[in-house]
Motif scaffolding. Structure first.
Motif, PDB file in Angstrom:
ATOM      1  N   THR A   1     -30.169  36.982 -16.099  1.00  0.00           N
ATOM      2  CA  THR A   1     -30.221  37.991 -15.047  1.00  0.00           C
ATOM      3  C   THR A   1     -31.669  38.190 -14.629  1.00  0.00           C
TER       4      THR A   1
ATOM      5  N   ARG B   1     -31.908  46.680 -17.316  1.00  0.00           N
ATOM      6  CA  ARG B   1     -32.225  45.844 -18.468  1.00  0.00           C
ATOM      7  C   ARG B   1     -33.462  46.360 -19.195  1.00  0.00           C
ATOM      8  N   LYS B   2     -34.380  46.990 -18.465  1.00  0.00           N
ATOM      9  CA  LYS B   2     -35.606  47.519 -19.054  1.00  0.00           C
ATOM     10  C   LYS B   2     -35.808  48.963 -18.606  1.00  0.00           C
TER      11      LYS B   2
ATOM     12  N   ASP C   1     -30.609  41.372 -25.230  1.00  0.00           N
ATOM     13  CA  ASP C   1     -31.590  40.907 -24.257  1.00  0.00           C
ATOM     14  C   ASP C   1     -31.869  39.414 -24.407  1.00  0.00           C
TER      15      ASP C   1
ATOM     16  N   ASN D   1     -29.077  44.218 -15.118  1.00  0.00           N
ATOM     17  CA  ASN D   1     -28.063  43.374 -15.714  1.00  0.00           C
ATOM     18  C   ASN D   1     -27.046  42.877 -14.702  1.00  0.00           C
TER      19      ASN D   1
ATOM     20  N   ARG E   1     -26.781  37.383 -26.497  1.00  0.00           N
ATOM     21  CA  ARG E   1     -25.973  37.758 -25.344  1.00  0.00           C
ATOM     22  C   ARG E   1     -24.796  36.788 -25.187  1.00  0.00           C
TER      23      ARG E   1
END
Length: 279
Positions: free
Chosen positions: A269, A193-194, A84, A274, A89
């Motif tokens: 992002t 992503r979450k 993240d 993502n 990344r």
């Protein structure tokens, strides 16, 4: 670097292990202590009203079946959660490996680490509870819960007393279903992503609810066993073949979509996903 190379894949996998090992170890230790303390408290509460050992073990076994399943799928959903932050990344995306090798490394690590973490924390925590109760309360040294969990997680359809055709179809249904479930949560973990586990689980529950409603109102049998004059009759319904085919096809679709989304990973992002669908 267009072809798959096992050495590059191994190096990418080692990078994933080295980066995530500390947090994985801390989670395992924390879950182990949580299992031990949870078992001690639940066993103490249950035994005040139901002193039978087998009843208490059965209740704990059912709880930890759910514990292991949820933990493993959460691990699958979190295959990219440690990426993240931008520096990590960036380091992952710049590894000297192809997109496929990096994607497989992350998927294998998330799957195996989640499986090992949940089983190890449960077995060690269960053992700590047995040792503590045996030393201080005189309980049996053979009051482990994990044999009960293994028995509960055994699929009856592949038992030896069924016919060969029934067992083969049961095995095909079980394997295809597990692969599809893995692919489904892999897709959720790659896309979101979450809150990937929460969103994916809501979609899954909605799908199961719709399937149960359809089956209830439109019929369709799966596996069935009944007895006529003490003779066991069994069979496999058409719905089983449909679902097995569905699992096989959409497992491939889910993995393909997951890899396609991964190839579009960028350093920055949006907040929830993502993948940028507008690029």
């Amino acid at each position: 670097m267009n072809s798959f190379d096992i050495n590059r894949f191994g190096r990418a996998l080692r990078w994933m292990i080295s980066v995530n090992f500390r947090s994985l170890l801390m989670w395992t230790l924390g879950l182990t202590l949580g299992v031990a303390m949870g078992e001690l408290m639940v066993r103490a509460m249950i035994q005040t009203t139901t002193p039978q050992e087998t009843h208490t073990t059965g209740i704990l076994g059912g709880f930890f079946v759910v514990y292991i399943i949820i933990g493993v799928v959460v691990g699958i959903c979190n295959l990219f959660v440690e990426l993240d932050k931008k520096p990590r990344r960036q380091a992952f995306l710049m590894l000297p490996a192809t997109n496929l090798e990096k994607f497989l490394a992350a998927t294998v690590f998330a799957t195996v680490s989640g499986f090992v973490m949940m089983h190890l924390s449960f077995i060690v925590g269960d053992t700590l509870r047995v040792v503590f109760r045996a030393l201080f309360y005189g309980d049996s040294w053979n009051s482990f819960v994990f044999p009960e969990v293994v028995k509960m997680m055994t699929f009856d359809g592949i038992s030896s007393y069924h016919s060969l055709g029934y067992r083969l179809m049961s095995l095909a249904f079980l394997v295809s279903g597990l692969v599809w479930l893995h692919s489904f949560y892999t897709l959720g973990g790659t896309l979101f992503r979450k809150y990937a586990f929460v969103i994916s689980s809501i979609v899954l529950v909605a799908g199961i609810t719709a399937f149960v409603w359809f089956k209830r109102h439109h019929g369709g049998s799966m596996f069935y066993t009944y007895y006529t004059a003490d003779v066991m009759e069994e069979g496999v319904g058409a719905m089983t073949y449909v679902l097995t085919a569905f699992f096989a096809v959409f497992s491939f679709v889910n993995y393909w979509l997951s890899f396609h989304i991964f190839k579009g990973f960028e350093l920055i992002t949006n907040k929830w996903m993502n993948y940028d669908f507008y690029k």
